[in-house]
Design a protein around this motif. Sequence first.
Motif, mmCIF file in Angstrom:
data_model
loop_
_atom_site.group_PDB
_atom_site.id
_atom_site.type_symbol
_atom_site.label_atom_id
_atom_site.label_comp_id
_atom_site.label_asym_id
_atom_site.label_seq_id
_atom_site.Cartn_x
_atom_site.Cartn_y
_atom_site.Cartn_z
ATOM 1 N N LYS A 1 1.966 9.385 -9.251
ATOM 2 C CA LYS A 1 0.584 9.063 -9.701
ATOM 3 C C LYS A 1 -0.093 9.987 -8.513
ATOM 4 O O LYS A 1 -1.341 11.134 -8.754
ATOM 5 N N PHE A 2 0.022 9.888 -7.642
ATOM 6 C CA PHE A 2 -0.122 11.595 -5.813
ATOM 7 C C PHE A 2 0.287 12.580 -7.279
ATOM 8 O O PHE A 2 -0.760 13.341 -7.027
ATOM 9 N N PRO B 1 -5.756 1.276 -6.257
ATOM 10 C CA PRO B 1 -6.224 2.118 -5.512
ATOM 11 C C PRO B 1 -6.375 3.629 -6.320
ATOM 12 O O PRO B 1 -7.381 4.590 -5.921
ATOM 13 N N VAL B 2 -5.864 3.670 -7.588
ATOM 14 C CA VAL B 2 -6.244 5.391 -7.722
ATOM 15 C C VAL B 2 -7.689 5.113 -8.833
ATOM 16 O O VAL B 2 -8.537 6.186 -8.091
ATOM 17 N N CYS C 1 4.999 7.915 -5.255
ATOM 18 C CA CYS C 1 4.398 7.658 -6.123
ATOM 19 C C CYS C 1 4.194 9.164 -7.275
ATOM 20 O O CYS C 1 3.009 9.858 -6.849
ATOM 21 N N ALA D 1 -0.876 -3.331 -4.135
ATOM 22 C CA ALA D 1 -2.148 -3.527 -5.508
ATOM 23 C C ALA D 1 -1.268 -3.260 -6.868
ATOM 24 O O ALA D 1 -0.278 -3.685 -7.433
ATOM 25 N N ALA E 1 -0.625 -3.243 -11.054
ATOM 26 C CA ALA E 1 -0.153 -2.372 -11.815
ATOM 27 C C ALA E 1 0.560 -0.931 -10.791
ATOM 28 O O ALA E 1 0.351 -0.152 -10.824
ATOM 29 N N CYS E 2 1.150 -1.237 -9.400
ATOM 30 C CA CYS E 2 2.010 -0.442 -8.670
ATOM 31 C C CYS E 2 3.316 -1.095 -9.092
ATOM 32 O O CYS E 2 3.776 -1.584 -9.134
ATOM 33 N N GLY E 3 3.779 0.240 -9.954
ATOM 34 C CA GLY E 3 4.852 0.392 -9.904
ATOM 35 C C GLY E 3 6.078 0.111 -8.923
ATOM 36 O O GLY E 3 6.993 -0.589 -8.870
ATOM 37 N N PRO E 4 6.119 1.336 -7.994
ATOM 38 C CA PRO E 4 7.050 1.455 -6.941
ATOM 39 C C PRO E 4 7.420 -0.118 -6.528
ATOM 40 O O PRO E 4 8.198 -0.579 -5.434
ATOM 41 N N TYR F 1 -4.053 2.730 1.432
ATOM 42 C CA TYR F 1 -5.161 2.709 1.605
ATOM 43 C C TYR F 1 -5.513 1.259 0.649
ATOM 44 O O TYR F 1 -6.308 0.706 0.287
ATOM 45 N N CYS G 1 -3.225 2.491 -10.854
ATOM 46 C CA CYS G 1 -3.589 1.095 -9.993
ATOM 47 C C CYS G 1 -4.875 1.213 -9.633
ATOM 48 O O CYS G 1 -5.698 1.762 -9.696
ATOM 49 N N HIS H 1 0.599 -0.805 1.746
ATOM 50 C CA HIS H 1 0.221 1.036 1.452
ATOM 51 C C HIS H 1 -1.014 1.039 2.688
ATOM 52 O O HIS H 1 -1.717 0.069 2.203
#
Length: 330
Positions: free
Chosen positions: A100-101, A65-66, A98, A272, A274-277, A200, A63, A198
């Motif tokens: 990704k973290f 932010p990553v 999530c 964002a 491509a954010c799943g949640p 960020y 996503c 979120h």
Amino acid sequence: MTWVQSWGGIKIKIGIPRALLYYWYGPLWRVFFEELGLTPVVSGPTGKDLLNTGVKASVDEACLPVKVFIGHCLSLSNRCDFLLAPRLVSINRKDYICPKFMGLPEMVKQAVGKQPLFIWKSEKNCAIGSPQALPAALRQGYSTRRIKKGLQKAEAAFRTYHRLLQKGFFPAEAEAVLFGGVPPAREDTGRRIGLIGHPYCLYDPYINLGTIGLLQRYGFKVLAPEYIPPRQIEEELQILAKPMFWTLSQRIFGTFRLLCKQKVEGIIYLSAFACGPEALIGELVKREAKALGLPLLHLVLDEHSGEAGMVTRIEAFIDLLQRKRRLSCV
Ligand code: SF4
């Protein structure tokens, strides 16, 4: 490599990326490292080059932010001895964050190669403020007493910082006040708008193209999730038939419901790409807003978001709110 207070008089530098949950934990990390005699080096604000570097070094599926986080790590990699890469699995006793973290250190490792990482954990049975959350090598290098004292000071700074957020300061302002700066003066025009998403996405002015500043220039007081104490959010979630799985999604949905009750003029939801949640929470928010007749603007941020398009959509939304206000006064 052993953990000592200094190498030949030079303090160890820990790079802290100003991205992802820096907007919640940044002061905690900074204070802890300083208490241990280390030098925290926080990356600068996000910019075009940093974002491009992060995008190039990340997998396409990540996503936005990553990708931004990876860009910040790369911007720090030549300026520090260790790079902070938190592994956050659960930051709230009852739920998870999530995935990704969870995989962040591996993604960072892939991007920065040989740069040593400082992996700070937060899991179900190992809270972010406990000594076990820290790398074993660090725990061997310092006495338990020293580490506990550092963590206590860091947690106290964290609590003060979040109290400032709940008073209406934005993260950069709260951080400045915490470290001795002067609080900014604000005029209250009586107009209120909600901003959810979120942290960020909300507080990085480069990726949201200065949304908060724009709303303030239009005379709005901007109410965001960080203003709201967690207890009030938990109360709002009671209406759900099933508990929501992710901590950040809970905060978005709980804040949305509270803002509806606080009679904001409208709500802007920044999510964002491509954010799943958010695929789930976005739908819930849209349905509720429609049922309540509350104006909602949902903007999806990605690396190609252009300032002109974004500003035009926000200004059109503000026009709509102004028209609605005029009609309700007639
Ligand atoms: S919650 Fe969404 S935006 Fe945040 S890290 Fe996970 S996928 Fe990315």
